[in-house]
Design a protein around this motif. Sequence first.
Motif, PDB file in Angstrom:
ATOM      1  N   ALA A 176       0.821  -1.210   0.000  1.00 45.08           N
ATOM      2  CA  ALA A 176       0.000   0.000   0.000  1.00 45.08           C
ATOM      3  C   ALA A 176       0.861   1.268   0.000  1.00 45.08           C
ATOM      4  N   ASP A 177       2.123   1.161   0.411  1.00 43.23           N
ATOM      5  CA  ASP A 177       3.018   2.326   0.437  1.00 43.23           C
ATOM      6  C   ASP A 177       3.420   2.703  -0.988  1.00 43.23           C
ATOM      7  N   THR A 178       3.519   3.999  -1.219  1.00 39.77           N
ATOM      8  CA  THR A 178       4.048   4.445  -2.507  1.00 39.77           C
ATOM      9  C   THR A 178       5.280   5.291  -2.240  1.00 39.77           C
ATOM     10  N   VAL A 179       6.195   5.250  -3.168  1.00 41.30           N
ATOM     11  CA  VAL A 179       7.431   6.001  -3.027  1.00 41.30           C
ATOM     12  C   VAL A 179       7.736   6.633  -4.391  1.00 41.30           C
ATOM     13  N   GLU A 180       8.386   7.774  -4.360  1.00 43.37           N
ATOM     14  CA  GLU A 180       8.696   8.494  -5.594  1.00 43.37           C
ATOM     15  C   GLU A 180       9.967   7.936  -6.226  1.00 43.37           C
ATOM     16  N   LYS A 181       9.819   7.429  -7.453  1.00 38.25           N
ATOM     17  CA  LYS A 181      10.988   6.942  -8.198  1.00 38.25           C
ATOM     18  C   LYS A 181      11.537   8.129  -8.983  1.00 38.25           C
ATOM     19  N   VAL A 182      12.822   8.397  -8.812  1.00 41.18           N
ATOM     20  CA  VAL A 182      13.435   9.570  -9.418  1.00 41.18           C
ATOM     21  C   VAL A 182      14.087   9.193 -10.747  1.00 41.18           C
ATOM     22  N   ARG A 183      13.864  10.038 -11.735  1.00 44.37           N
ATOM     23  CA  ARG A 183      14.564   9.863 -13.012  1.00 44.37           C
ATOM     24  C   ARG A 183      15.776  10.777 -12.992  1.00 44.37           C
ATOM     25  N   LEU A 184      16.919  10.179 -13.240  1.00 43.26           N
ATOM     26  CA  LEU A 184      18.150  10.953 -13.256  1.00 43.26           C
ATOM     27  C   LEU A 184      18.524  11.284 -14.695  1.00 43.26           C
ATOM     28  N   ASP A 185      19.161  12.424 -14.871  1.00 45.77           N
ATOM     29  CA  ASP A 185      19.715  12.759 -16.174  1.00 45.77           C
ATOM     30  C   ASP A 185      21.038  12.024 -16.298  1.00 45.77           C
ATOM     31  N   THR A 186      21.338  11.521 -17.477  1.00 42.14           N
ATOM     32  CA  THR A 186      22.613  10.843 -17.677  1.00 42.14           C
ATOM     33  C   THR A 186      23.397  11.579 -18.752  1.00 42.14           C
ATOM     34  N   LYS A 187      24.717  11.576 -18.592  1.00 44.54           N
ATOM     35  CA  LYS A 187      25.589  12.274 -19.515  1.00 44.54           C
ATOM     36  C   LYS A 187      26.860  11.469 -19.686  1.00 44.54           C
ATOM     37  N   ASP A 188      27.373  11.411 -20.913  1.00 47.11           N
ATOM     38  CA  ASP A 188      28.608  10.683 -21.188  1.00 47.11           C
ATOM     39  C   ASP A 188      29.821  11.511 -20.781  1.00 47.11           C
ATOM     40  N   PHE A 189      30.723  10.863 -20.062  1.00 47.48           N
ATOM     41  CA  PHE A 189      31.979  11.489 -19.661  1.00 47.48           C
ATOM     42  C   PHE A 189      33.115  10.531 -19.958  1.00 47.48           C
ATOM     43  N   GLN A 190      34.322  11.067 -19.965  1.00 47.59           N
ATOM     44  CA  GLN A 190      35.511  10.252 -20.167  1.00 47.59           C
ATOM     45  C   GLN A 190      36.406  10.440 -18.943  1.00 47.59           C
ATOM     46  N   PHE A 191      36.930   9.308 -18.418  1.00 49.05           N
ATOM     47  CA  PHE A 191      37.835   9.390 -17.271  1.00 49.05           C
ATOM     48  C   PHE A 191      39.197   9.854 -17.762  1.00 49.05           C
ATOM     49  N   LEU A 192      39.741  10.899 -17.121  1.00 43.69           N
ATOM     50  CA  LEU A 192      41.047  11.412 -17.523  1.00 43.69           C
ATOM     51  C   LEU A 192      42.166  10.890 -16.625  1.00 43.69           C
TER      52      LEU A 192
ATOM     53  N   SER B  79      31.062  18.961 -24.250  1.00 44.98           N
ATOM     54  CA  SER B  79      31.553  20.331 -24.038  1.00 44.98           C
ATOM     55  C   SER B  79      33.039  20.400 -23.684  1.00 44.98           C
ATOM     56  N   TYR B  80      33.656  19.241 -23.435  1.00 45.93           N
ATOM     57  CA  TYR B  80      35.069  19.142 -23.021  1.00 45.93           C
ATOM     58  C   TYR B  80      35.340  19.809 -21.671  1.00 45.93           C
ATOM     59  N   GLU B  81      34.283  20.097 -20.920  1.00 43.33           N
ATOM     60  CA  GLU B  81      34.433  20.635 -19.569  1.00 43.33           C
ATOM     61  C   GLU B  81      34.939  19.539 -18.650  1.00 43.33           C
ATOM     62  N   GLN B  82      35.818  19.899 -17.707  1.00 39.47           N
ATOM     63  CA  GLN B  82      36.320  18.896 -16.771  1.00 39.47           C
ATOM     64  C   GLN B  82      35.600  19.023 -15.437  1.00 39.47           C
ATOM     65  N   ILE B  83      35.425  17.875 -14.789  1.00 37.49           N
ATOM     66  CA  ILE B  83      34.753  17.842 -13.492  1.00 37.49           C
ATOM     67  C   ILE B  83      35.554  16.921 -12.567  1.00 37.49           C
ATOM     68  N   THR B  84      35.691  17.325 -11.310  1.00 38.84           N
ATOM     69  CA  THR B  84      36.436  16.528 -10.332  1.00 38.84           C
ATOM     70  C   THR B  84      35.451  15.970  -9.321  1.00 38.84           C
ATOM     71  N   LEU B  85      35.517  14.640  -9.114  1.00 35.78           N
ATOM     72  CA  LEU B  85      34.604  13.972  -8.186  1.00 35.78           C
ATOM     73  C   LEU B  85      35.400  13.136  -7.198  1.00 35.78           C
ATOM     74  N   PRO B  86      34.885  12.949  -5.973  1.00 35.92           N
ATOM     75  CA  PRO B  86      35.581  12.078  -5.013  1.00 35.92           C
ATOM     76  C   PRO B  86      35.520  10.624  -5.453  1.00 35.92           C
ATOM     77  N   ALA B  87      36.613   9.883  -5.250  1.00 34.12           N
ATOM     78  CA  ALA B  87      36.686   8.477  -5.663  1.00 34.12           C
ATOM     79  C   ALA B  87      35.638   7.619  -4.960  1.00 34.12           C
ATOM     80  N   ASP B  88      35.251   7.975  -3.728  1.00 36.13           N
ATOM     81  CA  ASP B  88      34.285   7.141  -2.997  1.00 36.13           C
ATOM     82  C   ASP B  88      32.882   7.195  -3.604  1.00 36.13           C
TER      83      ASP B  88
END
Length: 187
Positions: A58-74, A88-97
């Motif tokens: 009986a419980d309902t929960v909101e399923k989220v749609r995420l946007d996806t984008k192709d990136f290349q690991f540098l 766009s060749y923009e660089q982004i830095t993310l934590p490894a965890d």
Amino acid sequence: MKISGVDIRPGNILEYENGIWKVAKTQHTQPGKGGAFMQVEMKNLIDGRKTNVRFRSADTVEKVRLDTKDFQFLYAEGEDLVFMDTESYEQITLPADLLGDAAAFLQDGMQVMLELWEERPISVELPEQVEATIVEADAVVKGQTASSSYKPAVLDNGVRVMVPPHIESGTRIVVDVYEKAYVRKAD
């Protein structure tokens, strides 16, 4: 999009208690008394907390749609990983965890999929399978049958996997990134 509590599946992204959660495991339980429910293990994609929640049908929960984008690991920079947007060749830095155990399988130039929630990167998806070279493999124990026995091996990225007895050190194999399992010999 609202979904029923018993329709939750591993990999779903849910909005729950004002947070964004990724479903890790689900277990459908039908007790002798009362209604069926889904035991759901989830990880918060923003702060990394984990939780177990019971959802009834009986419980309902909101399923989220995420946007996806192709990136290349540098490259890796300490505890951070640098990716480049392939459009766009923009660089982004993310934590490894953010990648968890899968980070060990990153290779220079690898194409990955970033999942974004409100323009904020919350997860990185690697290809399901990658090629790796075995740098260390235990010797075969005489008398073991090839059909059921696997032996431990270490890949060039330091990850330990179980491989069939005929696989030796120096062999290139295909590995399932998320199961950390041998798939087949590389072509």
